[in-house]
Design a protein around this motif. Structure first.
Motif, PDB file in Angstrom:
ATOM      1  N   TRP A 138      35.740  11.212 -23.402  1.00 41.37           N
ATOM      2  CA  TRP A 138      35.608  12.120 -22.257  1.00 41.37           C
ATOM      3  C   TRP A 138      35.102  13.506 -22.665  1.00 41.37           C
ATOM      4  O   TRP A 138      34.952  14.383 -21.816  1.00 41.37           O
ATOM      5  CB  TRP A 138      36.951  12.250 -21.538  1.00 41.37           C
ATOM      6  CG  TRP A 138      37.498  10.929 -21.122  1.00 41.37           C
ATOM      7  CD1 TRP A 138      38.634  10.316 -21.581  1.00 41.37           C
ATOM      8  CD2 TRP A 138      36.926  10.019 -20.175  1.00 41.37           C
ATOM      9  NE1 TRP A 138      38.805   9.101 -21.001  1.00 41.37           N
ATOM     10  CE2 TRP A 138      37.766   8.887 -20.118  1.00 41.37           C
ATOM     11  CE3 TRP A 138      35.779  10.052 -19.384  1.00 41.37           C
ATOM     12  CZ2 TRP A 138      37.496   7.798 -19.298  1.00 41.37           C
ATOM     13  CZ3 TRP A 138      35.512   8.965 -18.557  1.00 41.37           C
ATOM     14  CH2 TRP A 138      36.359   7.861 -18.522  1.00 41.37           C
ATOM     15  N   ILE A 139      34.811  13.688 -23.943  1.00 43.84           N
ATOM     16  CA  ILE A 139      34.282  14.980 -24.394  1.00 43.84           C
ATOM     17  C   ILE A 139      32.783  15.048 -24.132  1.00 43.84           C
ATOM     18  O   ILE A 139      32.045  14.100 -24.420  1.00 43.84           O
ATOM     19  CB  ILE A 139      34.550  15.186 -25.903  1.00 43.84           C
ATOM     20  CG1 ILE A 139      36.053  15.320 -26.162  1.00 43.84           C
ATOM     21  CG2 ILE A 139      33.809  16.412 -26.433  1.00 43.84           C
ATOM     22  CD1 ILE A 139      36.408  15.421 -27.639  1.00 43.84           C
ATOM     23  N   SER A 140      32.339  16.158 -23.590  1.00 41.71           N
ATOM     24  CA  SER A 140      30.897  16.377 -23.397  1.00 41.71           C
ATOM     25  C   SER A 140      30.536  17.730 -24.008  1.00 41.71           C
ATOM     26  O   SER A 140      31.029  18.772 -23.573  1.00 41.71           O
ATOM     27  CB  SER A 140      30.524  16.340 -21.914  1.00 41.71           C
ATOM     28  OG  SER A 140      31.186  17.371 -21.204  1.00 41.71           O
ATOM     29  N   LYS A 141      29.688  17.691 -25.019  1.00 45.10           N
ATOM     30  CA  LYS A 141      29.317  18.911 -25.722  1.00 45.10           C
ATOM     31  C   LYS A 141      28.130  19.585 -25.040  1.00 45.10           C
ATOM     32  O   LYS A 141      27.292  18.918 -24.439  1.00 45.10           O
ATOM     33  CB  LYS A 141      28.941  18.583 -27.172  1.00 45.10           C
ATOM     34  CG  LYS A 141      30.069  17.960 -27.980  1.00 45.10           C
ATOM     35  CD  LYS A 141      29.565  17.542 -29.356  1.00 45.10           C
ATOM     36  CE  LYS A 141      30.629  16.769 -30.101  1.00 45.10           C
ATOM     37  NZ  LYS A 141      30.117  16.223 -31.374  1.00 45.10           N
ATOM     38  N   PRO A 142      28.042  20.907 -25.152  1.00 42.41           N
ATOM     39  CA  PRO A 142      26.884  21.613 -24.585  1.00 42.41           C
ATOM     40  C   PRO A 142      25.636  21.315 -25.412  1.00 42.41           C
ATOM     41  O   PRO A 142      25.729  20.850 -26.554  1.00 42.41           O
ATOM     42  CB  PRO A 142      27.283  23.082 -24.692  1.00 42.41           C
ATOM     43  CG  PRO A 142      28.228  23.124 -25.839  1.00 42.41           C
ATOM     44  CD  PRO A 142      28.991  21.829 -25.790  1.00 42.41           C
ATOM     45  N   VAL A 143      24.497  21.584 -24.831  1.00 40.51           N
ATOM     46  CA  VAL A 143      23.233  21.403 -25.551  1.00 40.51           C
ATOM     47  C   VAL A 143      22.916  22.695 -26.279  1.00 40.51           C
ATOM     48  O   VAL A 143      22.904  23.773 -25.684  1.00 40.51           O
ATOM     49  CB  VAL A 143      22.083  21.050 -24.584  1.00 40.51           C
ATOM     50  CG1 VAL A 143      20.765  20.944 -25.338  1.00 40.51           C
ATOM     51  CG2 VAL A 143      22.394  19.747 -23.860  1.00 40.51           C
ATOM     52  N   SER A 144      22.665  22.574 -27.579  1.00 41.40           N
ATOM     53  CA  SER A 144      22.330  23.757 -28.375  1.00 41.40           C
ATOM     54  C   SER A 144      20.827  23.853 -28.527  1.00 41.40           C
ATOM     55  O   SER A 144      20.159  22.856 -28.799  1.00 41.40           O
ATOM     56  CB  SER A 144      22.978  23.662 -29.757  1.00 41.40           C
ATOM     57  OG  SER A 144      22.598  24.749 -30.559  1.00 41.40           O
ATOM     58  N   LYS A 145      20.308  25.061 -28.346  1.00 43.70           N
ATOM     59  CA  LYS A 145      18.876  25.273 -28.524  1.00 43.70           C
ATOM     60  C   LYS A 145      18.512  25.035 -29.967  1.00 43.70           C
ATOM     61  O   LYS A 145      19.190  25.478 -30.877  1.00 43.70           O
ATOM     62  CB  LYS A 145      18.498  26.698 -28.118  1.00 43.70           C
ATOM     63  CG  LYS A 145      16.985  26.915 -28.063  1.00 43.70           C
ATOM     64  CD  LYS A 145      16.674  28.259 -27.466  1.00 43.70           C
ATOM     65  CE  LYS A 145      15.173  28.490 -27.374  1.00 43.70           C
ATOM     66  NZ  LYS A 145      14.505  27.580 -26.456  1.00 43.70           N
ATOM     67  N   LYS A 146      17.428  24.283 -30.195  1.00 44.00           N
ATOM     68  CA  LYS A 146      17.021  23.981 -31.560  1.00 44.00           C
ATOM     69  C   LYS A 146      16.589  25.255 -32.283  1.00 44.00           C
ATOM     70  O   LYS A 146      15.957  26.132 -31.709  1.00 44.00           O
ATOM     71  CB  LYS A 146      15.848  22.988 -31.561  1.00 44.00           C
ATOM     72  CG  LYS A 146      16.235  21.594 -31.132  1.00 44.00           C
ATOM     73  CD  LYS A 146      15.224  20.566 -31.588  1.00 44.00           C
ATOM     74  CE  LYS A 146      13.833  20.871 -31.105  1.00 44.00           C
ATOM     75  NZ  LYS A 146      12.868  19.837 -31.531  1.00 44.00           N
ATOM     76  N   GLY A 147      16.942  25.300 -33.549  1.00 49.71           N
ATOM     77  CA  GLY A 147      16.485  26.415 -34.369  1.00 49.71           C
ATOM     78  C   GLY A 147      17.553  27.444 -34.612  1.00 49.71           C
ATOM     79  O   GLY A 147      18.730  27.236 -34.342  1.00 49.71           O
TER      80      GLY A 147
END
Length: 371
Positions: A138-147
């Motif tokens: 049930w964990i959903s991680k945020p999207v991290s900007k590449k770089g």
């Protein structure tokens, strides 16, 4: 946790015997002789999690990594305490609530790390029957900007609206480094401190070393190859060794620094004396206590402030600058990956993608769209 950590220091025969005794005494083996924490205390659960999943014998963690893990554990335990919960109370609602709390409170990269720690804890709990359900699903991680970016708020009502790269251009990097020796205020050993600080700046800028790698350097970390060029042998992330060439300008500063502190410039591979240490009194010279990260961070911050540059600049910015400059100078991607100590070439490729984006207008200007 110390009584469990001692197990890793025993011989194979001793290890098996004592591990069997500890598990059987605490009733921590199920009918299949698998580790079962179903009836363990929360303290035992955390001890076994850190022993088996974090502080494993085959992994040498840096102080920075250990500090991050402790911070992640503290964040979780504080959240539970504030909501009058225990580790045993965690279920679907608690996972979703903690997930939401982390994503709202922390920047993407920090949130991803903390939620990954949480995921590993829950998975370990499921594997050892501490939890009856596979809660990490049930964990959903945020999207991290590449770089390598920092996020700045430009408007209170709209966060993360401007992205800035965490690096300096060549002119600014050289300008900031020129202030490294200028921050010295002490009269005692002023010359030595100035030479030490300047060398620190040059090594950060011309080798791309991580802060922990720089601080771990010994005099014996350096060596000359058969052609007479100087190299630094470094133990990097994940205890992986790599070799980095040292620029001639940096080599001169290195030898100058060694002479200034009264040390030999003859390189001895067996010399484990710290390259950088405090230089404020006679006792510092005699004991050579390795320079700490807070001391390094302070040097960089004071130089940045004196130079009047971006206040968020840290030692790691010079690493990003180094990698970008190598790629802009057409050093092959695979070579840059090895010098930087990236575990995967996709990490190095992120820099190249951004460089290509920055050069988009150059390519566009070569296209004749109008006849």
């Amino acid at each position: 946790m110390d009584n469990l950590m001692v197990l890793h220091e025993l011989t194979s025969e001793q290890y098996l015997t004592q591990l069997q005794n500890k598990l059987e005494d605490r009733h921590l083996l199920d009918e299949h002789r698998n580790l079962s924490l179903e009836n363990s205390t929360e303290k035992e659960f955390l001890e076994w999690f850190f022993l088996e999943k974090i502080f494993t014998a085959d992994k040498q963690l840096s102080p920075h990594t250990i500090k991050a893990y402790r911070s992640d554990a503290k964040t979780l335990l504080t959240f539970l305490l504030e909501h009058s919960l225990s580790l045993r109370d965690i279920g679907f609602p608690e996972v979703k609530a903690y997930n939401k709390y982390i994503k709202e409170k922390y920047a993407a990269k920090s949130a991803i790390r903390k939620l990954e720690f949480f995921r590993r804890l829950l998975d370990f709990g499921y594997e050892t029957k501490f939890y009856k359900a596979h809660l990490s699903t049930w964990i959903s991680k945020p999207v991290s900007k590449k770089g390598h970016y920092i996020i700045e708020e430009t408007r209170q009502e709209n966060a993360q609206t401007r992205v800035q790269v965490r690096e300096l251009n060549q002119r600014d990097a050289e300008y900031v480094i020129s202030f490294f020796p200028k921050i010295v205020k002490a009269n005692r050993n002023r010359e030595q401190l100035e030479k030490r600080n300047l060398l620190i700046g040059y090594l950060l800028y011309t080798t791309g070393l991580r802060a922990s790698e720089l601080l771990s350097l010994n005099w014996g970390s350096f060596r000359y190859n058969r052609q007479g060029y100087l190299f630094a042998d470094v133990i990097g992330k994940g205890n992986k060794p790599r070799t980095i060439p040292v620029k001639e300008e940096t080599e001169k500063l290195l030898l100058d620094y060694r002479r200034s502190i009264g040390e030999s410039v003859e390189i001895d591979p067996a010399d484990t004396t710290p390259l950088f240490f405090a230089l404020y009194n006679k006792q510092d010279y005699e004991h050579k206590k390795r320079l700490s990260y807070p001391a390094l961070y302070k040097i960089v911050k004071e130089a940045v402030n004196l130079a009047g540059k971006h206040s968020k600049v840290s030692p790691h910015w010079f690493r990003h600058t180094f990698v970008t400059m190598l790629l802009e100078s057409d050093v092959p991607l695979a070579v840059v990956k090895d010098w930087a100590g990236h575990s995967d070439i996709s990490t190095t490729n992120m820099y190249l993608e951004r460089i290509n984006q920055d050069n988009a207008y150059v390519h566009l200007s070569k296209v004749n769209l109008f006849r």
